[in-house]
Motif scaffolding. Structure first.
Motif, short mmCIF file in Angstrom:
data_model
loop_
_atom_site.label_atom_id
_atom_site.label_comp_id
_atom_site.label_asym_id
_atom_site.label_seq_id
_atom_site.Cartn_x
_atom_site.Cartn_y
_atom_site.Cartn_z
N HIS A 112 -8.51 4.40 -1.61
CA HIS A 112 -7.67 4.03 -2.63
C HIS A 112 -7.51 5.05 -3.89
O HIS A 112 -6.30 4.78 -4.55
CB HIS A 112 -8.23 2.66 -3.14
CG HIS A 112 -8.27 1.46 -2.30
ND1 HIS A 112 -7.35 0.59 -1.97
CD2 HIS A 112 -9.03 1.30 -1.16
CE1 HIS A 112 -7.48 -0.24 -1.18
NE2 HIS A 112 -8.43 0.20 -0.74
N GLU B 295 -13.61 3.88 -2.31
CA GLU B 295 -13.01 2.68 -1.54
C GLU B 295 -12.23 3.35 -0.26
O GLU B 295 -11.12 3.77 -0.56
CB GLU B 295 -12.35 1.76 -2.30
CG GLU B 295 -12.03 0.46 -1.67
CD GLU B 295 -11.60 -0.73 -2.51
OE1 GLU B 295 -11.44 -1.70 -1.98
OE2 GLU B 295 -11.46 -0.53 -3.81
N LEU C 226 -16.06 -0.58 0.77
CA LEU C 226 -14.92 -1.55 1.58
C LEU C 226 -15.07 -2.93 0.78
O LEU C 226 -15.87 -3.55 0.43
CB LEU C 226 -15.21 -1.73 3.06
CG LEU C 226 -15.42 -0.57 3.96
CD1 LEU C 226 -16.00 -0.95 5.40
CD2 LEU C 226 -14.05 -0.13 3.91
N SER C 227 -13.67 -3.39 1.00
CA SER C 227 -13.63 -5.10 0.63
C SER C 227 -12.83 -5.54 1.51
O SER C 227 -11.66 -5.21 2.05
CB SER C 227 -12.87 -5.28 -0.87
OG SER C 227 -11.65 -4.55 -0.92
N GLY D 92 -9.57 1.92 2.71
CA GLY D 92 -8.72 1.13 3.13
C GLY D 92 -7.95 1.15 4.39
O GLY D 92 -7.74 2.44 4.58
N TYR D 93 -7.71 0.37 5.30
CA TYR D 93 -7.19 0.87 6.44
C TYR D 93 -6.23 -0.55 7.32
O TYR D 93 -6.47 -1.66 6.59
CB TYR D 93 -8.14 1.16 7.54
CG TYR D 93 -9.11 0.24 7.97
CD1 TYR D 93 -9.01 -0.85 8.77
CD2 TYR D 93 -10.31 0.35 7.13
CE1 TYR D 93 -10.22 -1.81 9.00
CE2 TYR D 93 -11.23 -0.76 7.26
CZ TYR D 93 -11.14 -1.72 8.16
OH TYR D 93 -12.18 -2.39 8.47
N THR D 94 -5.29 -0.28 8.04
CA THR D 94 -4.45 -1.36 8.69
C THR D 94 -4.30 -0.76 9.99
O THR D 94 -3.91 0.23 10.11
CB THR D 94 -3.23 -1.45 7.96
OG1 THR D 94 -3.47 -1.88 6.49
CG2 THR D 94 -2.15 -2.60 8.62
N SER E 206 -13.08 -6.80 11.33
CA SER E 206 -13.48 -5.58 10.09
C SER E 206 -14.87 -5.92 9.65
O SER E 206 -15.64 -4.76 9.31
CB SER E 206 -12.34 -5.67 8.97
OG SER E 206 -11.14 -5.16 9.24
N ASP F 52 -9.23 -11.01 -5.20
CA ASP F 52 -8.09 -10.03 -5.30
C ASP F 52 -6.61 -10.76 -5.60
O ASP F 52 -6.27 -11.76 -5.06
CB ASP F 52 -7.83 -9.28 -3.85
CG ASP F 52 -6.80 -8.16 -3.95
OD1 ASP F 52 -6.97 -7.00 -4.40
OD2 ASP F 52 -5.69 -8.30 -3.52
N PRO G 34 1.07 -1.47 -0.05
CA PRO G 34 0.04 -0.11 -0.10
C PRO G 34 0.71 1.29 0.01
O PRO G 34 0.49 2.22 -0.56
CB PRO G 34 -0.48 -0.08 1.29
CG PRO G 34 -0.34 -1.04 2.11
CD PRO G 34 0.45 -2.13 1.23
N GLU H 259 -12.32 -11.63 -1.32
CA GLU H 259 -12.79 -10.49 -0.51
C GLU H 259 -14.39 -10.32 -0.82
O GLU H 259 -14.76 -10.24 -1.71
CB GLU H 259 -12.04 -9.07 -0.90
CG GLU H 259 -10.58 -9.33 -0.56
CD GLU H 259 -9.82 -7.84 -0.69
OE1 GLU H 259 -10.33 -7.02 -1.43
OE2 GLU H 259 -8.76 -7.88 0.17
#
Length: 178
Positions: free
Chosen positions: A72, A89, A126-127, A91-93, A135, A152, A35, A158
């Motif tokens: 994204h 979209e 979200l995916s 995304g996160y971590t 999540s 993916d 990412p 996903e």
């Protein structure tokens, strides 16, 4: 997280990144290259997209980097045209030692509120891997509904989730303020 921060993180120059972000970055914190490199490439192609890309999640009390979040791309990317043409979209971590403490929920709400209040964005995508139960639970608690799935290339199966609203949910106002 601008280009300088992303370059420092990709070069594993945590001290430089920590100074730029004004936070601590634990030495054992795993940094996912994909990412970071992908968002750096996007910034190099078009610096105007930076507000939509990665942001650091930093614990307010300890000033420690706990993860990152971002879109994204800017809204209405071509790849979402058949799913939700007006979506963006997320995304996160959240790094493992900091999971299940509310960081993702707070960051998702804050970023969605930013996109809604400043840009009128009302549709979010979200995916999520079906194995990522935390999540999935968070997405469902925020009113996201499953709308499909895809494979993916990097992450496998996903499940796709969509959340659309006409106005900002009143029950989210206090939560979005963090």
């Amino acid at each position: 997280m601008g280009a300088l921060v992303l370059e420092a993180l990709l070069a594993d120059e945590r001290g430089v990144a920590a100074r730029l972000l004004e936070c601590g970055i634990p030495g054992d914190l795993p940094l996912e290259r994909m990412p970071l490199a992908r968002r750096l490439d996007q910034l190099r192609r078009d610096a105007s997209v930076q507000p939509w890309l990665l942001r650091a999640m930093i614990d307010r009390v300890s000033a420690t980097l706990v993860g990152h979040i971002g879109f994204h791309s800017p809204p209405r990317p071509e790849y979402l045209a058949t799913i939700a043409p007006d979506a963006v979209e997320l995304g996160y971590t959240v790094h493992a030692p900091f999971r299940r403490q509310g960081y993702a929920t707070e960051a998702v709400l804050a970023l969605m509120h930013w996109a809604y209040s400043l840009h009128g964005q009302c549709c979010f995508f979200l995916s999520i891997s079906p194995q990522n139960l935390a999540s999935t639970a968070m997405a469902l608690s925020l009113g996201f509904a499953a709308c499909g799935s895809h494979i993916d290339d990097e992450d496998g199966l996903e499940i796709e989730y969509l959340r659309r609203f006409e106005r900002w949910p009143p029950e989210w106002l206090a939560k979005a303020a963090g």
